[in-house]
Structure formats: C-alpha cells, structure tokens
Design an enzyme around this catalytic site. Structure first.
Site, PDB file in Angstrom:
ATOM      1  N   PHE A 158       1.208  -1.450   0.343  1.00 40.00           N
ATOM      2  CA  PHE A 158       0.310  -0.046  -0.337  1.00 40.00           C
ATOM      3  C   PHE A 158       1.222   1.653  -0.161  1.00 40.00           C
ATOM      4  CE2 PHE A 158       1.098   0.095   4.455  1.00 40.00           C
ATOM      5  CZ  PHE A 158       1.428   1.263   5.144  1.00 40.00           C
ATOM      6  N   SER A 235       4.783  -6.885   4.235  1.00 40.13           N
ATOM      7  CA  SER A 235       5.267  -7.118   5.743  1.00 40.13           C
ATOM      8  C   SER A 235       6.341  -8.263   5.781  1.00 40.13           C
ATOM      9  CB  SER A 235       4.261  -7.708   6.755  1.00 40.13           C
ATOM     10  OG  SER A 235       3.545  -8.824   6.326  1.00 40.13           O
ATOM     11  N   CYS A 291      10.025   1.240   3.546  1.00 39.78           N
ATOM     12  CA  CYS A 291      10.629   0.110   4.299  1.00 39.78           C
ATOM     13  C   CYS A 291      11.671   0.412   3.881  1.00 39.78           C
ATOM     14  CB  CYS A 291      11.140  -1.011   3.956  1.00 39.78           C
ATOM     15  SG  CYS A 291      10.678  -0.970   1.482  1.00 39.78           S
ATOM     16  N   GLU A 397       9.092  -3.380  13.450  1.00 42.16           N
ATOM     17  CA  GLU A 397       8.395  -2.171  12.571  1.00 42.16           C
ATOM     18  C   GLU A 397       6.865  -1.614  12.925  1.00 42.16           C
ATOM     19  OE1 GLU A 397       6.884  -3.052   8.222  1.00 42.16           O
ATOM     20  OE2 GLU A 397       9.051  -2.147   8.009  1.00 42.16           O
TER      21      GLU A 397
END
Lengths: 497, 146
Positions: A158, A235, A291, A397
């Site tokens: 996303f 993820s 990320c 994270e």
C-alpha cells in the site's frame, strides 16, 4: 499556494484488466477511501479464484507470441509506455496522493522512480544478451541464452502504489514474460491508471494483467501451477511465513521483500545543517510508511553539547512541519493510510513509553492539521529519547512517523545494535569522516547502506537490496538482478560433425 | 510566507516568472522603441520556467529532501506585476532593475538553501540567476542611454 486539483472526481469503479479488456468482478466490493478527508474515491473488487485463474490463463496464452517478439519490438512498447507515463506524470502523481495521502513532492518522486524502471527495461536488447565461448573443445561451441519463463505474479504493497510494482513489471515483460499484478486493495488506482497506459501503448492482450483483491488472489497466485515466480513487497510475517515458503513448496522463483527497522547513526562530526533535513525525510517522509525509513537514530559519543544541539535541531524542525492534505504544496507530511494503521502506530508509542522511552515531541497530540480535515488518519511526528535496543519500538517495525533516539559511546556499539536487530534493510551513517564512513560501510550487515543519505533508495539500475528479515530470496528487484530473476539460463553446447 | 517544500518553491518560481513576463509585455506595449528587447525578456522567462520544471521533475525522488530542502520567505521576493503608471521611462527601468535584483536574490538564496538536497535544481536556479544578472546589466545600459 493553492491546493492542487484532485484528479479523481466521484467514485471510480475499479475493474480487472485481463487479456487486454477491462472486466468486472464477481467478488465482493470494498471502498477505497482518501485518508485525508475520509471520502470514498473508488470501489474495488476482491476478485475470485476464477478471475485470477483467467488472468493467468491469458498470460499463458499470450506468452508464446510475446516471447517470440524480438526484444527491440518489446522495448518499443516500453518506450511508448514511458512516453505516456511522462505525458501523464502530474495526473499519476496526484492520484497517488489522493489514494494514499502522501505529499505531492513524494508522489512526484514516486512517479519518477517508477518511470526510471521502465527506462532501464527499455535497454532490454543489450541487457538480455547472453554470452558464448567458441571451441570449448575442438569444434564445439557453448552459449548461454537467457530465456523467459512464462507468467509471473507481482504483489504490491500500500505504501508505494505506483512505483513498487514497476520494480518488477517492466523487466518481466521486457524479457518476454507475461504478468499478473495484484495491487494493494487499499490503493488500486495507480495500477489501474498504469494499465490504461499499457493498453494505449499497444502491449498485446494478455501480456500485462491486473487483478484486484486480497487473500484469494494472493493464494490463487501462490497455488497456481502456471505461475513461474512471484515478486512481493509487504510485511515480514507475510514475506517470511507465507510467500517465501509457499513459493518454495510450489517450485516458484521468489523475491519477497519484508519490513524493516532502520537505524540512522549520527556521529558528532556530522554536518547538522545537512543532516537534520535528511533525517526529517527519512523518519517522517511518506508519514514513516516506508521500508527505507529511519526508525531509530543512534547518536554516538559523549559530547553532551552536540547531543543537545542534535535534539533541539530535530525537535524544532519536526515541530514546525506542516501537516495536512498532500495536494497542498506547502504540506510536508500527509496522513497515514488509514485509522487502523494509526492505531497500530499509537500502540507502539505507548509500548515505548511503558518500556522506558521518554517522549520529547508527542505526535499523538502536539500537532496541528493545516486545513479543515478530520484527524482520523493524521499523526504528528513523535520523537522519543532513552530508547533501548531491546524495546519493541526497535525490534519491530512501526511503519509510522516516529523517531527513537538511542545514545551510545562508540561506533562499535552502534554497529552492534544495528547488527543485533532482526531486520537489515537500510542503515545509514551521518559523518564528515571518510574513515568512519568506510568502517561503517564495510562492517554493517545491511542491504542498503547510506552515507549522509537518509533514504537509501537504489536507482533503477541497481538492485533494491535487503537482508535477513527484510528480504527472502536471492535475486532482487530492479536492474540486472531483475533481468536474471525473470530469465532462465539456457546453456547450449553445439557440435556440427 | 515561508515555503519549505520543493513543490511550493517551484510553483512560486513559476509564478515569479509569469509575473515578470507579464511585466515586460506591458513594458513592450508602453515603450515600442525597446519592445523587441522586452519581448525577448518575456520569452526568456518562459524558457526559464521550462528549465526549472525539467530540473525539478527530472530529479524529484524519495532519496532527496523534497519536503525539507527550502526555507524561502516569499515576502522578500515579491514585486509589482505592472510597470508603475505615471512615472517616466527611467523610473520604470529602475523598477525593472529592482525586480531583476529580487529575482536574482530569490534564485541565489533558494540555490544555496537546497544545494545539499536537490541535485540539479540549485544548479538550474544559479543558471537562471546568472541570466538575470545579464538582463539586469542590459537594463542598466538602457537606463544610462536614456
């Protein structure tokens, strides 16, 4: 400065693009919501297994002809696509802002990065060349011919709805494969727009397919015997526990890029004037949903004066950030993608304080939204001191606009903290010493390493790297590694008696 | 107003170029003897806009500090869009020279602020500043000849 016009008017009905046609889905329909104002801007289907099967079938049918299409002709399709992307640059960028919430500078940056991958793939006539040896034995020659494999699945996240599928797609089709892209169902509009341009660019039907949806589509790709490989960005739990093992089980090639918890190591000899804007971009750019984002800063040394200057610099700059609608050109940070993600970020901030971190800028409350927008998805930048490497805000994270600050005495300690972390996506150092920089670059076990660069985003002609819990696979997306991923090395040994 | 983002600074630069172009078009109407030069200036502004847009759209990526590269105080650089009514030719030339000086300052300041962050953009700003310095010199010559 005015707020730029929204390109999406009304509610778009997102369809699948299969075999060169826009087709409706029999799956359930869900809303796509603009996180800035909560307005529904599109309806997207959760496509069925039959629909993903149809897309794979279309790719499989198109493959023989597309594979036989000379690389120069395939490149011409990509050149046309590049021209169309440039011609629609601004609209494509604004669509990203509208569906994701990022600022217009960030969206334009994403568009540029995406187009760069198309540009690199345009070089396929030379990129895809093999090699040969004459007379490996007397009168016998040997060749390596990179050959395409068939149909590949591309699963997008996303946070970069436009760019990330383009880390793979142009290389896959340039090498003669066909693709099925599954965009994130939260942000499907960018890939829909790209597919419209693909259609206009004249790619043969079935070469480039887009199927919207969620788990059913992903499972359909993973289980499909005619999908040769998958590229995935998302993820770590999904990359590690779902995509990677299931590709292994079904004999598929895989690039599975996961999450991160990146460190920015701050040396006392760094140029703070240049470092602070770089850190703002790294920690708070894209509202931290990246990320490659910094999650924790490690300040090295026992110079209290430097430490105080650093803290004052980051807090003052972060506090003055303009937060609001990304289509407002003055805005420096937009909302996070949705209320659920905001809730998760808030829970990490709470966890940090419970474990002993001290908040010195509270993004939960200490911020103001420019313009009249609900605060449903908005957060300000949060900065926390006294962070320890074992805290959850370091080991997991967060994917939000937070900065943890860890203080250590030496570079060795800083590198140890980086190395002990399960993720190894992108770490950076800020210093004016070439020797320190080299030491860091040499020893750090990270896929992407920054020297005075806060967002270590490799250009399209370099692989997008990553290690340990940030990456599962061998070859990476982008550039030459993508070419290798999307081709098999066929070796021919030839003798003519 | 303070502008921090690249998007807002580029839009501001485009607006300054458009305003300055409109200024010279009015000058050309009012002073036909130097119309060719003023129209040439106006045309140059459009070229500068294209150069700036190309530089920005060519380099903007997530690896550079697009939202944090500037600290432009717009009030320092704004000017009247039209040549002042009433005063003589020399006064209006002085007004044009002042406008060019503001634009030189804008591009120089913005280039300095973004030097470490925005790759080709500060370089392009400095090129435009240099061109404007040439233009300011031409206006100075015109003023001396008046």
């Amino acid at each position: 400065m005015a707020i730029l016009e929204e390109p999406i008017k009304g509610i778009v009905e997102v369809k699948n693009y299969i075999d060169g046609e826009w087709v409706g889905s029999k799956g359930e329909i869900q809303d796509v919501v603009n996180p800035v104002n909560g307005k529904v801007i599109a309806k997207v289907p959760s496509s069925t297994k039959e629909e993903i099967d149809a897309a794979v079938e279309a790719g499989k049918a198109a493959f023989p002809d597309w594979r036989r299409t000379p690389p120069v002709a395939r490149a011409r399709c990509l050149f046309r696509l590049k021209e169309l992307l440039e011609a629609n640059f601004e609209e494509l960028s604004r669509v990203q802002t509208q569906e994701h919430g990022k600022t217009i500078d960030e969206s334009r940056g994403e568009t540029r990065r995406g187009i760069e991958n198309v540009e690199v793939a345009c070089g396929i006539p030379t990129l895809m060349q093999g090699y040969n040896s004459e007379d490996i034995a007397s009168g016998i020659d040997e060749y390596l011919i990179p050959t395409p494999l068939g149909v590949f699945g591309i699963i997008g996240p996303f946070n970069f709805p436009f760019m990330i599928p383009l880390w793979s797609a142009p290389y896959a089709v340039a090498t003669g494969n066909c693709i099925v892209i599954k965009p994130s169902s939260e942000v499907p509009l960018s890939q829909m727009k790209i597919a419209e341009l693909v259609d206009e660019a004249g790619f043969p039907p079935g070469v480039w397919n887009v199927v919207n949806g969620g788990r059913t589509v992903v499972n359909g790709m993973l289980d499909h015997p005619d999908i040769e490989g998958i590229t995935f960005v998302g993820s770590t739990p999904t990359a590690k526990n779902v995509i990677y093992p299931r590709c292994g089980a079904t004999g598929k090639r895989v690039i599975a890029q996961g999450g991160a918890s990146n460190f920015m190591v701050i040396m006392p000899d760094c140029n703070l004037r240049a470092t602070i804007p770089a850190l703002m971009t790294s920690f708070f750019g894209n509202a931290g949903q990246r990320c490659l984002a910094g999650q924790n800063a490690i300040v090295v040394g026992d110079d209290d004066h430097f430490y105080k200057d650093f803290i004052n610099g980051v807090v003052d700059t972060a506090r003055r950030m303009i937060i609001g609608n990304g289509l407002d050109e003055e805005v420096q940070m937009g909302p996070v993608r949705d209320a659920e993600k905001k809730k998760k970020i808030l829970s990490y901030i709470s966890s940090g304080t419970k474990e002993g971190a001290r908040i010195i800028l509270d993004g939960r409350s200490d911020f103001r939204i420019k313009g009249d927008y609900p605060d449903t998805c908005f957060l300000g930048p949060t900065i926390m001191e006294y962070v320890k490497p074992e805290m959850k805000i370091v080991t997991e994270e967060i994917f939000g606009p937070t900065m943890g600050i860890i203080r250590v005495k030496t570079l060795d300690e800083a590198i140890r903290i980086c190395d002990d972390n399960p993720f190894h996506n992108a770490d950076a150092i800020f210093t004016s010493s070439g020797r320190t920089a080299r030491e860091f670059k040499y020893r750090i076990k990270s896929g992407n390493v920054g020297i005075n660069v806060g967002i270590v985003a490799p250009m399209a002609f370099f692989p997008f790297s990553g290690m340990r819990d940030s990456f599962f696979g061998i070859l990476h997306t982008q550039g030459k590694e993508a070419i290798r991923f999307f081709t098999e090395s066929k070796v021919v040994i030839e003798r003519w008696p | 107003m303070r502008l921090n983002t690249s998007a807002s600074v580029i839009s501001f630069a485009k607006q300054l170029e458009a305003d300055s172009a409109a200024f010279y078009e009015k000058m050309a109407e009012r002073y036909p003897k130097a119309a060719e030069l003023f129209l040439d200036f106006s045309k140059g502004n459009k070229k500068y806009t294209t150069m700036i847009e190309r530089a920005y759209y060519g380099v903007i990526t997530d690896a550079i500090e697009g939202c944090f590269a500037f600290g432009v105080e717009t009030d320092k650089y704004t000017f009247e869009r039209e040549p002042a009514k009433g005063p003589g030719y020399a006064d209006v030339l002085n007004q044009a020279i002042d406008m060019e000086q503001k634009l030189i300052s804008f591009y120089t300041d913005a280039a300095e602020q973004s030097e470490a962050f925005m790759a080709d953009v500060p370089r392009t700003f400095l090129i435009v500043a240099r061109k404007r310095k040439d233009r300011k010199d031409k206006l100075g010559t015109l003023l001396r000849e008046t």
